[in-house]
Design a protein around this motif. Structure first.
Motif, PDB file in Angstrom:
ATOM      1  N   CYS A  65      46.540  52.929 -13.820  1.00 56.61           N
ATOM      2  CA  CYS A  65      45.142  52.810 -14.068  1.00 56.61           C
ATOM      3  C   CYS A  65      44.950  53.142 -15.643  1.00 56.61           C
ATOM      4  CB  CYS A  65      44.336  53.536 -13.236  1.00 56.61           C
ATOM      5  SG  CYS A  65      42.401  54.074 -13.884  1.00 56.61           S
ATOM      6  N   ALA A  66      45.347  54.221 -16.180  1.00 58.47           N
ATOM      7  CA  ALA A  66      45.257  54.642 -17.575  1.00 58.47           C
ATOM      8  C   ALA A  66      45.737  53.713 -18.468  1.00 58.47           C
ATOM      9  CB  ALA A  66      45.794  56.248 -17.709  1.00 58.47           C
ATOM     10  N   ALA A  67      47.071  53.119 -18.119  1.00 54.84           N
ATOM     11  CA  ALA A  67      47.598  52.227 -18.993  1.00 54.84           C
ATOM     12  C   ALA A  67      46.915  50.918 -19.119  1.00 54.84           C
ATOM     13  CB  ALA A  67      49.053  51.954 -18.545  1.00 54.84           C
ATOM     14  N   ALA A  68      46.429  50.646 -17.977  1.00 59.97           N
ATOM     15  CA  ALA A  68      45.502  49.356 -18.162  1.00 59.97           C
ATOM     16  C   ALA A  68      44.175  49.538 -18.826  1.00 59.97           C
ATOM     17  CB  ALA A  68      45.117  48.891 -16.760  1.00 59.97           C
ATOM     18  N   GLN A  69      43.376  50.773 -18.791  1.00 56.81           N
ATOM     19  CA  GLN A  69      42.302  51.033 -19.270  1.00 56.81           C
ATOM     20  C   GLN A  69      42.538  50.940 -20.976  1.00 56.81           C
ATOM     21  OE1 GLN A  69      40.729  54.525 -17.503  1.00 56.81           O
ATOM     22  NE2 GLN A  69      39.290  53.722 -16.415  1.00 56.81           N
ATOM     23  N   PHE A  70      43.572  51.623 -21.222  1.00 59.23           N
ATOM     24  CA  PHE A  70      43.789  51.716 -22.783  1.00 59.23           C
ATOM     25  C   PHE A  70      44.194  50.541 -23.205  1.00 59.23           C
ATOM     26  CE2 PHE A  70      46.660  52.252 -26.398  1.00 59.23           C
ATOM     27  CZ  PHE A  70      45.874  53.070 -27.162  1.00 59.23           C
ATOM     28  N   ALA A  71      45.243  49.610 -22.656  1.00 62.51           N
ATOM     29  CA  ALA A  71      45.319  48.128 -22.983  1.00 62.51           C
ATOM     30  C   ALA A  71      44.019  47.373 -23.220  1.00 62.51           C
ATOM     31  CB  ALA A  71      46.378  47.527 -21.952  1.00 62.51           C
ATOM     32  N   ARG A  72      43.087  47.527 -22.421  1.00 61.53           N
ATOM     33  CA  ARG A  72      41.833  46.686 -22.368  1.00 61.53           C
ATOM     34  C   ARG A  72      40.871  47.093 -23.427  1.00 61.53           C
ATOM     35  NH1 ARG A  72      39.498  41.972 -21.586  1.00 61.53           N
ATOM     36  NH2 ARG A  72      37.348  42.286 -20.865  1.00 61.53           N
ATOM     37  N   ARG A  73      40.722  48.579 -23.339  1.00 63.61           N
ATOM     38  CA  ARG A  73      39.657  49.112 -24.083  1.00 63.61           C
ATOM     39  C   ARG A  73      40.272  49.659 -25.442  1.00 63.61           C
ATOM     40  NH1 ARG A  73      36.252  53.147 -20.159  1.00 63.61           N
ATOM     41  NH2 ARG A  73      38.190  54.097 -20.409  1.00 63.61           N
ATOM     42  N   GLY A  74      41.194  50.310 -25.599  1.00 67.43           N
ATOM     43  CA  GLY A  74      41.924  50.752 -26.823  1.00 67.43           C
ATOM     44  C   GLY A  74      42.590  49.754 -27.619  1.00 67.43           C
ATOM     45  N   LEU A  75      43.220  48.539 -26.971  1.00 68.30           N
ATOM     46  CA  LEU A  75      44.061  47.630 -27.670  1.00 68.30           C
ATOM     47  C   LEU A  75      43.523  46.297 -27.651  1.00 68.30           C
ATOM     48  CD1 LEU A  75      47.415  48.818 -26.379  1.00 68.30           C
ATOM     49  CD2 LEU A  75      46.215  49.352 -28.684  1.00 68.30           C
ATOM     50  N   GLY A  76      42.257  46.075 -26.870  1.00 71.10           N
ATOM     51  CA  GLY A  76      41.489  44.857 -26.611  1.00 71.10           C
ATOM     52  C   GLY A  76      42.181  43.867 -25.990  1.00 71.10           C
ATOM     53  N   ALA A  77      43.168  44.112 -24.813  1.00 68.16           N
ATOM     54  CA  ALA A  77      44.017  43.168 -24.145  1.00 68.16           C
ATOM     55  C   ALA A  77      42.757  42.358 -23.211  1.00 68.16           C
ATOM     56  CB  ALA A  77      44.924  43.913 -23.407  1.00 68.16           C
ATOM     57  N   SER A  78      43.375  41.242 -22.811  1.00 74.53           N
ATOM     58  CA  SER A  78      42.548  40.259 -21.881  1.00 74.53           C
ATOM     59  C   SER A  78      42.985  40.670 -20.385  1.00 74.53           C
ATOM     60  CB  SER A  78      42.609  38.977 -22.119  1.00 74.53           C
ATOM     61  OG  SER A  78      43.912  38.524 -21.560  1.00 74.53           O
ATOM     62  N   TRP A  79      42.140  40.584 -19.642  1.00 79.01           N
ATOM     63  CA  TRP A  79      42.373  40.819 -18.409  1.00 79.01           C
ATOM     64  C   TRP A  79      43.711  40.299 -17.780  1.00 79.01           C
ATOM     65  CZ3 TRP A  79      39.819  44.794 -16.257  1.00 79.01           C
ATOM     66  CH2 TRP A  79      38.431  44.809 -16.755  1.00 79.01           C
ATOM     67  N   THR A  80      44.330  39.203 -18.267  1.00 75.48           N
ATOM     68  CA  THR A  80      45.506  38.379 -17.767  1.00 75.48           C
ATOM     69  C   THR A  80      46.688  38.958 -18.352  1.00 75.48           C
ATOM     70  OG1 THR A  80      45.056  36.928 -19.125  1.00 75.48           O
ATOM     71  CG2 THR A  80      44.019  36.514 -16.806  1.00 75.48           C
ATOM     72  N   ASP A  81      46.635  39.624 -19.664  1.00 71.06           N
ATOM     73  CA  ASP A  81      47.657  40.088 -20.257  1.00 71.06           C
ATOM     74  C   ASP A  81      48.237  41.104 -19.546  1.00 71.06           C
ATOM     75  OD1 ASP A  81      47.116  38.749 -22.603  1.00 71.06           O
ATOM     76  OD2 ASP A  81      46.033  40.673 -23.920  1.00 71.06           O
ATOM     77  N   ARG A  82      49.668  41.108 -19.703  1.00 70.25           N
ATOM     78  CA  ARG A  82      50.488  42.042 -19.054  1.00 70.25           C
ATOM     79  C   ARG A  82      51.045  43.398 -19.810  1.00 70.25           C
ATOM     80  NH1 ARG A  82      51.545  39.898 -14.218  1.00 70.25           N
ATOM     81  NH2 ARG A  82      53.146  41.438 -13.812  1.00 70.25           N
ATOM     82  N   PHE A  83      51.145  44.279 -19.337  1.00 74.48           N
ATOM     83  CA  PHE A  83      51.457  45.485 -19.815  1.00 74.48           C
ATOM     84  C   PHE A  83      52.568  45.896 -18.974  1.00 74.48           C
ATOM     85  CE2 PHE A  83      48.649  47.060 -16.959  1.00 74.48           C
ATOM     86  CZ  PHE A  83      48.905  48.239 -16.426  1.00 74.48           C
ATOM     87  N   TYR A  84      53.866  46.720 -19.904  1.00 76.49           N
ATOM     88  CA  TYR A  84      54.991  46.768 -19.436  1.00 76.49           C
ATOM     89  C   TYR A  84      55.442  48.246 -19.741  1.00 76.49           C
ATOM     90  CZ  TYR A  84      55.302  41.810 -20.149  1.00 76.49           C
ATOM     91  OH  TYR A  84      54.992  40.470 -19.866  1.00 76.49           O
ATOM     92  N   VAL A  85      56.309  48.576 -18.304  1.00 72.10           N
ATOM     93  CA  VAL A  85      56.879  50.060 -18.601  1.00 72.10           C
ATOM     94  C   VAL A  85      58.093  50.027 -19.769  1.00 72.10           C
ATOM     95  CG1 VAL A  85      58.177  51.837 -17.478  1.00 72.10           C
ATOM     96  CG2 VAL A  85      56.288  50.962 -16.279  1.00 72.10           C
TER      97      VAL A  85
END
Length: 144
Positions: A65-85
């Protein structure tokens, strides 16, 4: 030795300058952290990797959850962008806490081969999900 009020002000200015220099040399603090749901902090490790640090040991959903929130709000990622461990649960490099997980939007640049297929949720390097999927973990279960 400095005497009188002129000496006092010189020493005061010297100590002020030293104090300011020490403060600007400190790394990012918890106050600089991005705050996600349930008090989970997210801090940058470098320009492409960020670290999720929960209050306690944190549940699996807290990290995603936190990684997704930061990707979206902190880094400007789109909903379909993937984030990786990048790195699974381990000591935090930003805070020293016992539990953290590192993520990135750029697996190749972070030196992590992206995995495809089934997600283990065990935080293995290369595991990923979309930002929208990660947000799905932000919904708290109803209290019983």
């Amino acid at each position: 030795m400095l005497r009188g009020t002129q000496g006092y002000f010189r020493m005061k200015n010297l100590f002020s300058a030293l104090g300011l220099a020490c403060l600007t040399a400190l790394p990012a603090t918890a106050a600089d952290a991005f705050k996600a749901n349930r008090g989970v902090r997210v801090l940058p490790v470098n320009d492409i990797v960020y670290e999720v640090v929960p209050r306690g040991s944190g549940g699996t959903w807290d990290y995603w959850c936190a990684a997704a929130q930061f990707a979206r709000r902190g880094l400007g990622a789109s909903w379909t962008d993937r984030f990786y461990v990048v790195r699974g649960r381990d000591l935090s490099v930003t805070t020293g806490r016992r539990s953290s997980v590192q993520f990135t939007l750029y697996p190749e640049r972070a030196g992590v081969p992206p995995k495809t297929g089934w997600l283990s949720l065990g935080f293995r390097p290369g595991d990923s999900m979309s930002v929208q999927q990660g947000y799905g973990y932000c919904v708290q279960a109803p209290a019983l």
